[in-house]
Enzyme design. Sequence first.
Site, short mmCIF file in Angstrom:
data_model
loop_
_atom_site.label_atom_id
_atom_site.label_comp_id
_atom_site.label_asym_id
_atom_site.label_seq_id
_atom_site.Cartn_x
_atom_site.Cartn_y
_atom_site.Cartn_z
N VAL A 155 23.17 -5.70 31.57
CA VAL A 155 24.04 -4.75 30.88
C VAL A 155 23.21 -4.10 29.78
CG1 VAL A 155 26.27 -5.80 31.42
CG2 VAL A 155 24.99 -6.58 29.42
N SER A 156 23.66 -2.94 29.34
CA SER A 156 22.85 -2.13 28.43
C SER A 156 22.90 -2.55 26.97
CB SER A 156 23.27 -0.66 28.53
OG SER A 156 23.05 -0.20 29.83
N SER A 157 23.96 -3.19 26.55
CA SER A 157 24.05 -3.53 25.14
C SER A 157 24.64 -4.92 24.95
CB SER A 157 24.89 -2.49 24.39
OG SER A 157 26.22 -2.51 24.86
#
Length: 158
Positions: free
Chosen positions: A9-11
């Site tokens: 996931v990106s964050s």
Amino acid sequence: MAIVGYARVSSRDQNLDVQLQQLSHCDKLFQEKQSGLDGDRPQLQACLEYVREGDVLVITRLDRLARSTLHLCQIASELERKGVNLQVLDQNIDTSTATGRLLFNMLGAISQFETEIRAERQLEGILRAKERGVHFGREKQLTEQQVLELKQKRQQGT
């Protein structure tokens, strides 16, 4: 032959649970919370180093693996060199077949196109907002006078 999963996931505030559930059948699982734009993704590197000939690398979506079409092609080339197949669950891609390889390359190009279009739209929206006087970023914490005083103190060596 091992089935190896990779989830990202990106964050930090996003959740890996959905991907982990889809990848629960994997023998080994690598996961990280890291932006695809960052060059440093240690778990992806560890995953790519771990996979061996005959293994299958499984991801949920193409955009979880690479940050651009070029990066995707580099990863695909490395996997091919190592004799590792790639499966993408959501797009039903399996590079062990000719059709899967074709679909993989087509979707990679389309994903890159979508990313670029999204970035263009975002930039357009930011420019329009600035034209309307919208300010981005946090509020200034110091007044103009406080900034001047700090500059003077710095010049005086304080």
